[in-house]
Write an enzyme that holds these catalytic residues in place. Structure first.
Site, PDB file in Angstrom:
ATOM      1  N   HIS A 154       0.997  -1.193   0.156  1.00  0.00           N
ATOM      2  CA  HIS A 154      -0.084   0.003  -0.169  1.00  0.00           C
ATOM      3  C   HIS A 154       0.923   1.223   0.154  1.00  0.00           C
ATOM      4  O   HIS A 154       0.709   1.987  -0.954  1.00  0.00           O
ATOM      5  CB  HIS A 154      -0.816   0.164   1.052  1.00  0.00           C
ATOM      6  CG  HIS A 154      -1.706  -1.025   1.334  1.00  0.00           C
ATOM      7  ND1 HIS A 154      -3.014  -1.109   0.770  1.00  0.00           N
ATOM      8  CD2 HIS A 154      -1.837  -2.182   2.260  1.00  0.00           C
ATOM      9  CE1 HIS A 154      -3.650  -2.428   1.093  1.00  0.00           C
ATOM     10  NE2 HIS A 154      -2.941  -2.801   2.079  1.00  0.00           N
TER      11      HIS A 154
HETATM   12  C1  BDR Z   1      -2.999   0.526   5.338  1.00  0.00           C
HETATM   13  O1  BDR Z   1      -3.332  -0.011   6.662  1.00  0.00           O
HETATM   14  C2  BDR Z   1      -2.038  -0.375   7.096  1.00  0.00           C
HETATM   15  O2  BDR Z   1      -2.230  -1.533   7.727  1.00  0.00           O
HETATM   16  C3  BDR Z   1      -0.914  -0.251   5.910  1.00  0.00           C
HETATM   17  O3  BDR Z   1       0.142   0.275   6.775  1.00  0.00           O
HETATM   18  C4  BDR Z   1      -1.682   0.822   5.129  1.00  0.00           C
HETATM   19  O4  BDR Z   1      -1.143   2.136   5.640  1.00  0.00           O
HETATM   20  C5  BDR Z   1      -3.725  -0.121   4.160  1.00  0.00           C
HETATM   21  O5  BDR Z   1      -5.148  -0.297   4.596  1.00  0.00           O
END
Ligand code: BDR
Ligand code: CA
Length: 314
Positions: free
Chosen positions: A243
């Site tokens: 992400h």
């Molecule tokens: C987001 O949530 C976190 O677990 C990850 O680091 C990312 O920023 C994805 O939904």
């Protein structure tokens, strides 16, 4: 060479946050003014330590790391150890960081930096719940017009949510903060799950990181091998979504993304859809566009960029 873009990274590391920070530190296009930690994937006491571990991994112990909010504005903290492990950075073997944590509070650092630098020059890269940014806006509303742009990983629309059927983790954890940020009238880019679910760290891509001849490459391979085991099971894919580095990639190579200027509102009333990013993709309302929302990413181009940049680190 053009002047590097000054950025502040607000983050809750997290393995994917770690890759995002490493990408920023490896890219001469950025000047990292500071890293502000927030509670999210794991509590603040761990995210600030993790931010320092990552700077040391990049060979950059001089980077300033600040601790921010211990919990969301109104709701109890929700964490995600089930994805990231008990430390938030499970996977490689880490030693305790030696570089110091700055004494100044993260929110004060954000406000002071924006108020003392030329207006319209500083970009905020937001990789976790938006608590620190909302608190900074409440503490000094004049920063809203001084921020060049906020580029945030969060939300999901066509893709739905990853924490509830309607909400993505970062927005779900602190929906009230997200609403305050979207309402601030600051230029904003949102990189939601619609994009990041296309950026899969497949086994082949992880091998590319592992074969980089420095410390960060194999460490990234170990981190992603750990964090993706949960997502692979959840989504039935080869690899989990990577992400947060998409935020830096949008700043470095916006041509990798398809996006639209649209209105985004944050649901804060209904418990069922709490934290949903309501994106007016088809412009069916008269609500004013307040964000550039990314819908898709060129995943191969994104991983090529990552590998090339991470290879530059010592
Ligand atoms: C987001 O949530 C976190 O677990 C990850 O680091 C990312 O920023 C994805 O939904
Ligand atoms: Ca994150």
């Amino acid at each position: 060479m053009t002047k590097p873009l000054p950025i502040i990274i607000d983050t809750d590391p997290g393995q994917d946050d770690a890759v995002a920070i490493l990408l920023a530190l490896a890219s001469p296009e950025f000047e990292v003014l500071g890293i502000t930690a927030v509670a999210g994937n794991v509590p603040l006491a761990l995210t600030e330590i993790n931010a320092r571990k990552i700077c040391e991994l990049a060979g950059r112990p001089e980077i300033k790391v600040f601790a921010g909010a211990v919990r969301p504005l109104l709701r109890p903290l929700v964490t995600a150890e089930y994805v990231h492990g008990q430390t938030g950075l499970d996977g490689p073997v880490w030693s305790d960081p030696k570089m110091p944590l700055q004494k100044q509070h993260a929110v004060d650092f954000i406000v002071e930096t924006l108020m003392t630098h030329e207006a319209g020059t500083i970009t905020l890269c937001v990789l976790g719940p938006m608590t620190n940014i909302a608190l900074a806006l409440i503490r000094e509303p004049r920063i809203a017009s001084r921020i060049k742009r906020i580029v945030a990983m969060g939300g999901g629309f066509f893709e739905g949510g990853n924490t509830t059927p309607a909400a993505e983790f970062n927005i779900y954890v602190d929906p009230h903060a997200a609403r305050a940020v979207f309402d601030a009238d600051t230029p904003m880019t949102l990189v939601p799950l619609d994009c990041t679910h296309q950026a899969l760290s497949t086994a082949a891509r992880i091998e590319r990181f592992r074969s980089i001849k420095n410390k960060p490459g194999p460490a990234i391979a170990a981190m992603l091998s750990f964090s993706e085991r949960f997502d692979e099971q959840k989504y039935g894919t080869d690899g989990g979504p990577l992400h947060d580095p998409c935020v830096m990639a949008w700043l470095l190579k916006p041509e990798l993304f398809q996006s639209r200027e649209v209105n985004v509102e944050i649901e804060c009333e209904s418990e069922l859809t709490m934290g949903m990013t309501v994106v007016d993709w088809w412009r069916v309302t008269a609500r004013k566009p307040n964000a550039t929302v990314c819908r898709s990413i060129n995943a191969q181009g994104f991983f090529d960029l990552l590998i090339e940049r991470i290879s530059r680190l010592p």
